[in-house]
Design an enzyme around this catalytic site. Sequence first.
Site, mmCIF file in Angstrom:
data_model
loop_
_atom_site.group_PDB
_atom_site.id
_atom_site.type_symbol
_atom_site.label_atom_id
_atom_site.label_comp_id
_atom_site.label_asym_id
_atom_site.label_seq_id
_atom_site.Cartn_x
_atom_site.Cartn_y
_atom_site.Cartn_z
ATOM 1 N N SER A 125 23.122 21.534 -11.103
ATOM 2 C CA SER A 125 23.617 22.853 -11.484
ATOM 3 C C SER A 125 23.933 22.957 -12.980
ATOM 4 O O SER A 125 23.041 22.751 -13.790
ATOM 5 C CB SER A 125 24.831 23.197 -10.608
ATOM 6 O OG SER A 125 24.861 24.573 -10.354
ATOM 7 N N LYS A 177 39.203 46.839 -7.924
ATOM 8 C CA LYS A 177 40.162 46.134 -8.786
ATOM 9 C C LYS A 177 40.678 44.843 -8.157
ATOM 10 O O LYS A 177 40.891 43.848 -8.846
ATOM 11 C CB LYS A 177 41.336 47.076 -9.134
ATOM 12 C CG LYS A 177 42.285 46.526 -10.179
ATOM 13 C CD LYS A 177 41.589 46.279 -11.507
ATOM 14 C CE LYS A 177 42.483 45.493 -12.438
ATOM 15 N NZ LYS A 177 41.704 44.914 -13.551
#
Lengths: 301, 168
Positions: A125, A177
């Site tokens: 990765s 949010k």
Amino acid sequence: MIEKTLSLKDKLFSSFKILFFLWALASGISLFFGNDNEITGGNVAVIPIHGEITVLEQGGFSAGGASSEAIVDSLEKANNNPGIKAILLDIDSPGGSGVAADEISQKLKSINKTKVAVIRELGTSAAYWIATSTDYIFVNRLSLTGSIGVIGSYLDFSGFLNRYNITYERYVSGELKDMGSPFKEPSIRERETFQALIDKMKVFFVEEVALNRNMTLEKVDELATGEVFLGNEAVKLGLADAIGTKEDAIRYIGKKINSTAYEVDYRERKTFMDVLTGLSALSPPEIGKFIYPINNKIQLT
Amino acid sequence: MVDLKLPKKRMMVNLAPAWKRAMSFFIDLFIIQFVIILPFGRVMTAKLPMSDNFSKNYEYFNSNSDIIQQLTIIFGLIFSLVFLYFVIFEYKFKQTPGKMFFNLYVEPVDKKETLTLLKVIIRNIAAVPIFPLSLLWIIDPLYMFTSGRRLSDILSKTEVVEEINLYD
């Protein structure tokens, strides 16, 4: 009888003055021979990237891992040192922060010296992203590498809270949010937004690997399933260049720089104060991680 | 004034024994280690290769001639400062801190003469890292064993004496 002009007290005081003068002179002269940034006990700067890669330094006594902050600093020192002819990244990491990988990668690309990576047990990765930014990648035939992809997860405690009759009081200025809050079940839109973020990050990753390894986007995208590859498979797929050890990498660098290669450790050294101050440092929450889930790693015992 | 008939203090000046000179030299080396060598420690660590393998280090020096040059300069400067240490102390006090510990003094052989800067420089010339002066590192101790004085002592017409307090 020996002529004595000074008392013992005067003699001691004068002696200390002379010793201080000599010490100051020695210290002053030693400064002309460079500072810590100019380590020259070798011509190959070995920079270890071990453990999870983060942006900020992880504090504490048991802290491991590699921070882009420290690695970029070491790269800068190696770049500024005219005695250093090449950089060797000693990688044993499952990956980590995409931002950290990008910071290290961009720094590596700005350095005009021979850069080689050697992947030991793990180079997956984000760690693989960093490795691709070098000129040549060595892997062990049993190394785990690749895992081109992004992971993002969190625990959803909403069911647990419901069971104990605890309610999550939600006050937000916008629908997304509190996206990712572990105290509520994510909405479909939240799930889609989260997935879109992960997909966008993956595109950056794929583009970088394709550019760095001189591969087509299609080819890298095909390999970017998150799959890990053994070292010998990675070489066949073009994700790494050769099977070899750190010694092979040193020999390769020697040929490249046309001189005998000698390694010098460019590890960031932590002082006791760094450890103490690091104890209070907190890592920010991460949305997307470029990491191979290390708990599931295959171990040969 | 009442005469207390206290014993009168008398001094005896002898040629310093070799063991006292050796010990005072080791004390000086100990001080030099902290005052002169330690400030260069960081630079030396950085310049020297990290390998424990002798042949690897040899190869490293062979292929990095600029490091050899830098190390030569550093060693030259260290020895020059060591030279300065002995010259300043012996010229100013006739003794170094090591010699102070054993009450040893540097004196001209001819007691009518004074200890000049030239004499002090000559007796410490071995610290100047230039061939053939550095040969004195080997010759001086050999002379010390055979005649009880260093060759540098003989060349500078000086000697190291010890002051012993005697009472009636």
